[in-house]
Structure formats: C-alpha cells, structure tokens
Write a protein that holds these residues in place. Structure first.
Motif, PDB file in Angstrom:
ATOM      1  N   GLU A 314       0.834  -1.194   0.000  1.00  0.00           N
ATOM      2  CA  GLU A 314       0.000   0.000   0.000  1.00  0.00           C
ATOM      3  C   GLU A 314       0.871   1.247   0.000  1.00  0.00           C
ATOM      4  OE1 GLU A 314      -2.250  -0.389   3.552  1.00  0.00           O
ATOM      5  OE2 GLU A 314      -3.585  -1.948   2.766  1.00  0.00           O
ATOM      6  N   LEU A 315       0.277   2.355  -0.428  1.00  0.00           N
ATOM      7  CA  LEU A 315       0.957   3.648  -0.395  1.00  0.00           C
ATOM      8  C   LEU A 315       0.812   4.250   0.992  1.00  0.00           C
ATOM      9  CD1 LEU A 315       2.364   6.016  -1.931  1.00  0.00           C
ATOM     10  CD2 LEU A 315       0.063   6.918  -2.359  1.00  0.00           C
ATOM     11  N   GLU A 316       1.945   4.688   1.562  1.00  0.00           N
ATOM     12  CA  GLU A 316       1.908   5.352   2.860  1.00  0.00           C
ATOM     13  C   GLU A 316       2.009   6.869   2.709  1.00  0.00           C
ATOM     14  OE1 GLU A 316       3.524   3.719   6.808  1.00  0.00           O
ATOM     15  OE2 GLU A 316       5.185   4.942   6.028  1.00  0.00           O
ATOM     16  N   SER A 317       2.953   7.340   1.874  1.00  0.00           N
ATOM     17  CA  SER A 317       3.092   8.778   1.648  1.00  0.00           C
ATOM     18  C   SER A 317       3.863   9.007   0.358  1.00  0.00           C
ATOM     19  CB  SER A 317       3.813   9.455   2.818  1.00  0.00           C
ATOM     20  OG  SER A 317       5.143   8.968   2.929  1.00  0.00           O
ATOM     21  N   SER A 318       3.723  10.222  -0.187  1.00  0.00           N
ATOM     22  CA  SER A 318       4.424  10.563  -1.424  1.00  0.00           C
ATOM     23  C   SER A 318       4.560  12.076  -1.511  1.00  0.00           C
ATOM     24  CB  SER A 318       3.654  10.035  -2.636  1.00  0.00           C
ATOM     25  OG  SER A 318       4.289  10.406  -3.843  1.00  0.00           O
ATOM     26  N   ASP A 319       5.759  12.556  -1.905  1.00  0.00           N
ATOM     27  CA  ASP A 319       5.970  13.979  -2.134  1.00  0.00           C
ATOM     28  C   ASP A 319       6.987  14.149  -3.254  1.00  0.00           C
ATOM     29  OD1 ASP A 319       8.548  13.616  -1.001  1.00  0.00           O
ATOM     30  OD2 ASP A 319       7.778  14.045   0.993  1.00  0.00           O
ATOM     31  N   ARG A 320       7.528  15.366  -3.404  1.00  0.00           N
ATOM     32  CA  ARG A 320       8.458  15.639  -4.494  1.00  0.00           C
ATOM     33  C   ARG A 320       9.753  14.833  -4.382  1.00  0.00           C
ATOM     34  NH1 ARG A 320       8.414  19.969  -8.002  1.00  0.00           N
ATOM     35  NH2 ARG A 320       6.660  21.410  -7.815  1.00  0.00           N
ATOM     36  N   GLU A 321      10.160  14.492  -3.169  1.00  0.00           N
ATOM     37  CA  GLU A 321      11.472  13.905  -2.941  1.00  0.00           C
ATOM     38  C   GLU A 321      11.460  12.401  -2.710  1.00  0.00           C
ATOM     39  OE1 GLU A 321      13.265  16.060   0.230  1.00  0.00           O
ATOM     40  OE2 GLU A 321      13.551  17.883  -0.960  1.00  0.00           O
ATOM     41  N   VAL A 326       4.168   0.640   2.191  1.00  0.00           N
ATOM     42  CA  VAL A 326       4.117  -0.222   3.370  1.00  0.00           C
ATOM     43  C   VAL A 326       3.696  -1.616   2.919  1.00  0.00           C
ATOM     44  CG1 VAL A 326       1.756   0.534   3.892  1.00  0.00           C
ATOM     45  CG2 VAL A 326       3.142  -0.553   5.669  1.00  0.00           C
ATOM     46  N   VAL A 327       4.449  -2.615   3.357  1.00  0.00           N
ATOM     47  CA  VAL A 327       4.173  -4.018   3.027  1.00  0.00           C
ATOM     48  C   VAL A 327       3.612  -4.684   4.283  1.00  0.00           C
ATOM     49  CG1 VAL A 327       5.137  -6.204   2.210  1.00  0.00           C
ATOM     50  CG2 VAL A 327       6.063  -4.025   1.360  1.00  0.00           C
ATOM     51  N   ARG A 328       2.344  -5.048   4.228  1.00  0.00           N
ATOM     52  CA  ARG A 328       1.661  -5.639   5.387  1.00  0.00           C
ATOM     53  C   ARG A 328       1.494  -7.144   5.178  1.00  0.00           C
ATOM     54  NH1 ARG A 328      -0.105  -1.231   8.106  1.00  0.00           N
ATOM     55  NH2 ARG A 328      -0.656   0.644   6.882  1.00  0.00           N
TER      56      ARG A 328
END
Length: 383
Positions: A314-321, A326-328
């Motif tokens: 799943e996606l936890e966070s995303s930004d320019r950098e 997250v692997v559950r």
C-alpha cells in the motif's frame, strides 16, 4: 521428442589416432531447418508480443500505441537470431547489425538500459518457447537435439545482447555529447557578457563616470545569476538521474506486478497471495532499484507469513522527494530468522539506493523520487 535418436554419426580413427566424427545430416539438421523456418515465419507475431509483454515485464520499457506494436528492428533481430541458430553465412554480421539497430531504436523510444536487458531476456524466452513448440512436432528428435538447439540460441542471443547494448550506449553518448555541447554554448553567452562588462569597467580610456555606470553591475549580476541557475539545474546531482540508466516515469503498480510475477513460485510455496493498492502513483523513480528492493522485502516476508493470507503493498506517503510504501502481512507468533536476515540486507540495499527500509507492525520502504529536467528548471526559475 523421442528418447533416443537414430544413428546420426559414424566414428572412425584418423591417421593421427584421433577420433573423427562424421555428421550424417539427420535429425538435428532437419530439426534446425524446421525450427528456423517456423521462427522466421512467426517473427512479426513474436515481435508484437515482445513489445506488449515487455512493458509489463520491464517497467521503463517503451509503451507504444496499438498501431505501432513493433518496429522493423525487432523483426530483423528475430530473423538474425534464426539465422544464427541455423548457422547461416555471415550470421554474426547479421546479429551485430540487427542488435545495434535495435539498441539505437530502444534508446530513441526512451527505454532504460536495465529495461532493455530484461527485454532481451524476454526475447530469448519467447524465441526458446517458439523453438520448443516447433521441435515438439518432430517425434524423432532427442533431448540432446533440443539442448543443441538451445545452445545455438544462447550463442546467438549472447552476440545480439552485446550488439544491442553497444548500439544503445553509443546512442546515449551521442545525446550526452549534444547535451554538453549545448550547455557549453549556453554558459559561454552570459560569461561573455560578464567579461565584456568587466572589461568596460576596467578600461581607463573610458571616462570614470561611464565606467561606474550601474548598468554594468546589473549586467554582471544578472548573467552571474543565470550561470548559477544553469549549474544548479543542469549540473546538479539530480541531473545524473538519467532515464537511460534506471530513472524513468513508471507506475508503481507495474513494478509491484513485476515483483509478484517473479515471486509467484515463492508465494505458491508459502500459500500466500501478493496484492496491492490500485491507487499506487506513477512517479519518476529508479525502476530497477525499486523492483530489486521490493523483491527482497516481499520475498523475505513471505518466509514468515501465515499460510492462506495476503502480503499487501500500500501507499503510505508521497511527495516531491520520496515515496513510501508499506508491506503488510500476517506473521506467525515468532519472527522468522531468514525473514529478519533478508530485511537486514534490504536495509543495506535501500541505503545504497538513497532510500530506507524499516519495520514495526509492517515493513516500510522509502524510495527517492526524481524530477525531470523541465521540472527542475521550473523549480529553479520559481526560486
């Protein structure tokens, strides 16, 4: 294929006492002719499938419209492989020409080198399957005949790979030379203006009030700022993240799907399924690095996952950098030693890639994100 072959060779002792094997021109020659003809006839269909599957197998591979499913270079490469398997006259020359043209074409289409290598592997796999299908129709061929054909394919594929990589890298270096030539030109313009302004300011033949004109200082300041901006954008560390070497705009779904395909046997053995969030973003990342890292992480957690459960990405966070996934998974009561060892190696690999891997209730994977050249210049201009 039959378990045994008919008499194919006669053995004699030459005058020097060495064994002389005289080919009788039977099964292996007939089989070779048969599979080569089938491969050449099916080249367009194989090329189309290669292009379609390549985008899934190798994130970063070119994605073309349905109307342009393959190029003539792919068909030529398959025909050259067929000629190499058959031992046709000048087959090495054909493979070198075809491979070089294919590598050049893939660079033009925007492939990364790592994706290209995986695509060449796929080309061999598709060719090998075509050979297997054609050989299965000959009931007199033996396993040894099939292995001999596979060895011929491997020999031809090796040369094709070398020529393809060389064609790709030479096309890349041509672009790099053009890029640096343009950069030198763009740097010399403001530098020339600065030199002219400084020369006028230091010319004692010009009246002092003219040499002190604020306009000269403004010219120097403006052009020095222009040079600094070009250095910051076109010579920055991030500018080395070239599309030709892993950095590519890819969907993280495609990366996870590739990992799932590569780990299907591990997942089957663990009686688990690998699933992912459908809304994973499309970003400019190191596609191969992300694939290797996720393969190591997911492969590790499969070793301790409870049977008949899911390993979910799943996606936890995303930004320019950066982007963090997250692997559950549902682990047993005690953590598996092999899983811990695998995650430790993943942490080291992530550090080399500029990312991070850590574990709490789940396993987190952070990957660096790179902006394109145009985006970097937009950010610099806004600053």
């Amino acid at each position: 294929m039959a378990a045994a072959n008919t008499s194919r060779r006669s053995t004699a002792v030459g005058g020097n006492g060495l064994l002389v094997l005289e080919a009788q021109g039977t099964t292996v020659q007939r089989l070779t002719h048969q599979v080569v003809a089938a491969l050449q006839a099916g080249a367009p269909a194989l090329a189309a499938r290669w292009r379609t599957d390549g985008a899934r197998v190798a994130p970063g591979a070119p994605v073309l419209d349905a109307g342009a499913a393959h190029s003539a270079e792919v068909v030529r490469a398959l025909d050259a492989l067929a000629r190499g398997i058959g031992g046709a006259s000048c087959w090495q020359d054909d493979l070198i020409r075809a491979g070089w043209a294919l590598g050049t074409e893939e660079f033009r289409l925007g492939a990364s080198l790592h994706a290209l290598l995986k695509q060449v592997d796929l080309l061999e796999a598709l060719t090998l399957y075509a050979l297997e299908t054609a050989a299965a129709e000959d009931e007199t061929a033996t396993a040894a005949d099939g292995i001999a054909l596979a060895r011929r394919l491997q020999r031809a594929r090796s040369l094709l790979s070398l020529a393809t990589v060389k064609g790709f890298t030479e096309a890349y270096f041509t672009e790099v030379r053009s890029r640096y030539r343009m950069l030198r030109h763009d740097l010399r313009n403001p530098l020339g203006t600065i030199r002219t302004a400084v020369s006028l300011m230091e010319d004692e033949t010009i009246p002092a009030e003219m040499r002190a004109n604020p306009r000269f200082r403004t010219m120097v300041k403006r052009n020095a700022s222009s040079i600094d901006t070009m250095i910051g954008t076109r010579l920055a560390d991030t500018a080395t993240r070239d599309d030709a070497f892993s950095w590519h705009v890819v969907s993280l779904v495609d990366v996870v799907r590739t990992v799932r395909r590569d780990l299907r046997e591990d997942a089957a053995e663990a009686h688990c399924d690998i699933v992912w969030q459908l809304e994973l973003p499309t970003l400019r990342i190191d596609a191969l690095g992300a694939e290797l890292l996720l393969r190591m992480v997911i492969g590790s957690v499969l070793r301790e996952a409870v049977p008949h459960t899911e390993v979910r990405v799943e996606l936890e966070s995303s930004d320019r950098e950066s982007v963090t996934l997250v692997v559950r998974h549902q682990a047993g009561e005690q953590r598996h030693a092999e899983c811990e060892a695998g995650l430790t190696l993943a942490e080291r690999l992530a550090g080399r890639l500029g990312g991070r891997v850590w574990r709490d209730e789940a396993v987190h994977v952070t990957l660096p994100v790179s902006m394109s050249g145009d985006e970097r210049e937009d950010v610099a201009g806004a600053g």
